[in-house]
Design an enzyme around this catalytic site. Structure first.
Site, PDB file in Angstrom:
ATOM      1  CD  GLU A 245      60.647 -59.485  -2.902  1.00  0.00           C
ATOM      2  OE1 GLU A 245      61.341 -58.751  -2.185  1.00  0.00           O
ATOM      3  OE2 GLU A 245      59.987 -59.082  -3.864  1.00  0.00           O
TER       4      GLU A 245
ATOM      5  NE  ARG B 257      73.345 -56.485   4.103  1.00  0.00           N
ATOM      6  CZ  ARG B 257      72.169 -56.886   3.619  1.00  0.00           C
ATOM      7  NH1 ARG B 257      71.045 -56.591   4.234  1.00  0.00           N
ATOM      8  NH2 ARG B 257      72.108 -57.576   2.501  1.00  0.00           N
TER       9      ARG B 257
ATOM     10  CE  LYS C 142      67.239 -61.672  -2.680  1.00  0.00           C
ATOM     11  NZ  LYS C 142      65.798 -61.584  -2.438  1.00  0.00           N
TER      12      LYS C 142
END
Ligand code: ATP
Ligand code: MG
Length: 582
Positions: free
Chosen positions: A54, A289, A299
């Site tokens: 994204e 992850r 982020k």
């Protein structure tokens, strides 16, 4: 793009297997995705993956893992990998992020061109198709417009222990929902007034199947589609459709999406029934992850570090962003090695940051030329050196690769040495300079220390010694001198001044944000130290991004922003050995 391949950097040995490779092997053996063709009738590879960022921030080491995995599988199975911007959330996205993402993927060594075709996509390019399919799903009775206020909708969703309650609008006729959906698109309603939901099962034990949202009203400007839309599709609706439109075979994501998989499959099944997609459909697979000790990869938290000026921007060399790692001096090869070595698993774990440094050393050791830098300088005067004389010394560019030749540097009567290489009163086992002791000036002469000068406060400011003219390294006489200490140095008249930034890990806590801890309480105040150093004259030619091993100190890179001829700036990438906490 440099090469017509998804990845120009091929692994030099067979990559270690993992559960994703096993799945692909089974699919290949079963011909699951064999014989498919694209819209133009051309054959499609049997492995097509995608990396779907994204564009709402800078990529970090966790994304590098996902990039290496997706592009690496495509490379190893003669498939292809797509780069797709998952840009369906207008408020948070920006072209700045699109540009840095493109740049970071390329820099990591990957390429979205395959057989001369670019495979760079944007979910926002699918807005028309997504809308059309949503209309179909409404017509077919699989979706409805809900007009409950947001709080009611949330309350009626139930909880893990309690089933949800049907919305009073759940039984709304398809024609009415369709009309409302069209009016939503036409901009007749304010944000939040209506929402398009899938009609699945409000009592499902999987909350993601309790009539998940598909479209919401958002009167917001989109960085690519401008003001064309005021309704935007949800991630969970967009993702499976984007995958199917691109003929993705293996849609790889992180474990938190496991519970979303049933909706992923539901959407594609319904659309396959409607004739929008042909089977076989893409399948979603989840892996754990990357969690790296002493590093945060959220982020939002990284943005906080930037916005509160705790670091000097997204590409601060202490940041785990790809731009930060690049500026710090990490190479694409070292990051690829790290991503491979850290493995692909189905359960969460933490990888030690030492593994990342180890990969850097492994990559740079054979490549990096050696150089001499004195980081905390102390003056050494050779009192019996002929005044004004300069003698050339030579050292190998690389100690194990003689074919790379030698580097020259001069010696004269005044040198810079490290402060720690002299002790007026030596401790036990100290073999370097102290009055009466002999050491070898690496690649130069043997000297014997005769004493030192101090300032009014008692600080040593100059060390004195005499040299032995027949002891030069590489000459016959040198063998007659047996000394235990070997120190590095640069000639004061010839050395270049350089700013050296000694970077270290940003946090003192191995899991700075685990369990909701405030990561800002664990900042390492010594993560950046700047010293005025003296380096050997050959480094005058250092270009931005050039990497060296400064003997005894570690690996360093000429800073890509600030280093220039005449104003050299080096960043420490990592030390020679893992010495942390010792
Ligand atoms: P956000 O919180 O903004 O969603 P994100 O880290 O999920 O952040 P995306 O841009 O959605 O960011 O991520 C792109 C891809 O990278 C996703 O497929 C995601 O699963 C993967 N990814 C993100 N972080 C990691 C990580 N730490 N390890 C492995 N893959 C990751
Ligand atoms: Mg995400």
């Amino acid at each position: 793009m440099s090469k017509d391949h998804n990845s120009p950097v091929a692994a030099d040995s067979a990559p270690p297997s993992n559960f994703l490779r096993s799945i692909i092997d089974v699919d290949l053996a079963a011909h699951t995705y064999a014989g498919r063709t694209d819209a133009a009738g051309l054959p499609l590879p049997q492995v097509i993956t995608r990396f779907p960022p994204e564009p709402n921030g800078y990529l970090h080491i966790g994304h590098a893992k996902s990039i290496c995995l997706n592009f690496g599988l495509a490379r190893d199975y003669q498939g292809r990998a797509h780069l797709r911007f998952d840009d369906t959330n207008p408020a948070r996205e920006d072209q700045e992020y699109v540009d840095t993402i493109l740049d970071s993927v390329k820099w990591l060594g990957f390429d979205w061109t395959s057989n001369g075709q670019e495979h760079l996509y944007h979910a926002s390019d699918y807005f028309d198709r997504l809308y059309e399919m949503a209309e179909y799903l409404i017509t077919a009775g699989h979706a409805y417009i809900d007009s409950q206020p947001a709080e009611e909708m949330a309350a009626n969703r139930g909880s893990f222990s309690e089933p949800g309650k049907d919305s009073p609008f759940r039984t709304r006729a398809a024609a009415e929902s369709l009309e409302l959906f069209r009016r939503m698109k036409a901009g007749e309603f304010a944000d939040g007034l209506h929402i398009l939901r899938a009609r699945i099962d409000m009592a499902s034990p999987n909350m993601n199947l309790r009539d998940p949202a598909m479209y919401r009203i958002r009167h917001a400007h989109h960085h690519r589609t401008g003001d064309a839309w005021c309704i935007y599709p949800m991630y969970d609706y967009t993702h499976p459709i984007s995958d199917a439109l691109e003929n993705i075979t293996h849609s790889i994501c992180t474990l938190e999406f496991q519970d979303h998989r049933p909706f992923y499959d539901w959407i594609l099944e319904r659309l396959a029934e409607g004739g929008y997609f042909k089977k076989p459909l893409p399948r979603q697979y989840e892996f754990a992850r990357l969690n790296l000790t002493y590093v945060i990869t959220s982020k939002r938290k990284l943005r906080e570090l930037v916005e509160q000026h705790i670091v000097d921007g997204w590409d601060d060399p202490r940041m785990p962003t790809i731009v930060g790692l690049r500026r710090r001096g990490f190479t694409p090869e070292s990051l690829q090695l790290f991503c491979e070595r850290s493995g692909v698993t189905k359960s969460d774990s933490w990888i030690d940051i030492g593994t990342l440094d180890g990969c850097l050393r492994e990559d740079l050791d054979p490549k990096a030329p050696r150089a001499t830098a004195v980081l905390r300088p102390l003056k050494l005067v050779i009192d019996n050196f002929p005044a004004g004389e300069v003698i050339a010394c030579q050292a190998p560019v690389h100690p194990h690769l003689p074919e790379r030749g030698n580097r020259d540097f001069p010696i004269s009567d005044t040198l810079w040495i490290e402060q720690e290489d002299f002790m007026e009163v030596p401790t036990k086992g100290y073999f370097r300079l102290f009055p009466g002791n002999k050491v070898r000036l690496r690649y130069g002469f043997v000297v014997e220390c005769t004493g030192c000068d101090k300032d009014a406060d008692g600080n040593v400011i100059t060390v004195h010694c005499n040299y032995f003219a027949d002891s030069k390294s590489g000459t016959e006489g040198s063998a007659n001198y047996k000394v235990k200490g070997n120190i590095h140095w640069v000639s004061a008249a010839h050395a270049l001044q350089a700013e050296v930034r000694l970077y270290d890990r940003l946090f003192t806590d191995a899991q700075p944000d685990a369990g909701g801890k405030d990561f800002k309480l664990a900042l390492n105040p010594n993560a950046k130290e700047v010293v005025a150093a003296w380096v050997e004259p050959g480094l005058a030619a250092a270009q931005a991004d050039d990497k060296y091993q400064f003997e005894r100190h570690g690996y360093f890179v000429a800073d890509r922003h600030d280093s220039q001829p005449g104003h050299l700036v080096f960043n420490r990438i990592t030390t020679l050995k893992d010495s942390w906490g010792k």
